[in-house]
Design an enzyme around this catalytic site. Structure first.
Site, PDB file in Angstrom:
ATOM      1  N   CYS A 106      46.462  63.341  36.171  1.00 30.12           N
ATOM      2  CA  CYS A 106      45.797  64.225  37.123  1.00 30.12           C
ATOM      3  C   CYS A 106      44.527  64.772  36.479  1.00 30.12           C
ATOM      4  O   CYS A 106      44.552  65.187  35.315  1.00 30.12           O
ATOM      5  CB  CYS A 106      46.744  65.372  37.500  1.00 30.12           C
ATOM      6  SG  CYS A 106      46.050  66.552  38.657  1.00 30.12           S
ATOM      7  N   GLU A 149      48.252  63.478  45.935  1.00 28.06           N
ATOM      8  CA  GLU A 149      47.207  64.347  46.484  1.00 28.06           C
ATOM      9  C   GLU A 149      47.786  65.313  47.514  1.00 28.06           C
ATOM     10  O   GLU A 149      47.370  66.476  47.586  1.00 28.06           O
ATOM     11  CB  GLU A 149      46.064  63.521  47.089  1.00 28.06           C
ATOM     12  CG  GLU A 149      45.366  62.586  46.109  1.00 28.06           C
ATOM     13  CD  GLU A 149      44.878  63.264  44.837  1.00 28.06           C
ATOM     14  OE1 GLU A 149      44.508  64.457  44.874  1.00 28.06           O
ATOM     15  OE2 GLU A 149      44.857  62.601  43.785  1.00 28.06           O
TER      16      GLU A 149
END
Length: 192
Positions: A106, A149
């Site tokens: 991430c 997401e």
């Protein structure tokens, strides 16, 4: 314009985001900035909370993953050649398929990658950049990026899926990220 990525530890990364309307100010510019930010950071997805906006918006480009594959890797995932898309006001309506493991990272949690189990397929309702409604089922790598997401707009992070012992082992690295004691090759903003 390349925007700074919000680092782990910032409150906004734990916030459930709000839907937006077609009159959201400067949405075209925001989307252009998000694409530029994602590509300049070598990401395959980017959610609004990662650029300090608490709105239900994320982008992804799973095609990048397939473009970089070696010849012997071709055909390994059912969603090849991937997609590029904008997801506004997304809401997951269901999961199907067996869970499978994949090594995730991430942009808000740099230099940490871990295997995460997620369902093979995800169905969601969303609006595209023109506010046209869609209900689609995605699979493979694309489904995984969408789930990752989507978690961002729900205030979740991929590390939340890790076993307690693994999270405990990462505590020092996560603390360093939240205190800005990390070097990355893209702009970041750290919690105060």
């Amino acid at each position: 314009m390349i925007l700074p990525i919000v680092a782990y530890g910032a409150e906004i990364l734990r916030k459930v985001c709000s839907d937006i309307t077609p009159d959201y100010p400067n949405l075209d510019k925001l989307l252009a900035d998000m694409w530029e930010t994602m590509y300049s950071s070598n990401g395959v997805g980017l959610a609004a909370p990662q650029i300090n906006k608490d709105i239900r918006l994320f982008i992804l480009d799973s095609a990048q993953i397939f473009e970089g594959q070696d010849e012997d890797e071709k055909g390994e995932y059912p969603d090849e050649p991937g997609i590029k898309g904008v997801f506004i006001n997304a809401h997951i309506t269901g999961f199907t398929g067996n869970e499978w493991s994949y090594n995730e990272g991430c942009l808000s949690i740099p230099k940490i990658r871990e295997d995460v189990m997620r369902p093979l397929k995800v169905t969601l309702e969303y609006l595209d950049e023109n506010f046209v409604p869609h209900t689609d089922t995605f699979t493979g790598i694309t489904a995984r990026i969408i789930q990752h997401e989507y978690d961002h707009i729900e205030g979740k992070l991929f590390i939340d899926y890790l076993k307690p012992l693994k999270k405990k082992m990462l505590k020092g690295k996560l603390t360093d990220i939240s205190k800005g004691k990390i070097k990355v090759d893209y702009k970041m903003v750290f919690p105060k």
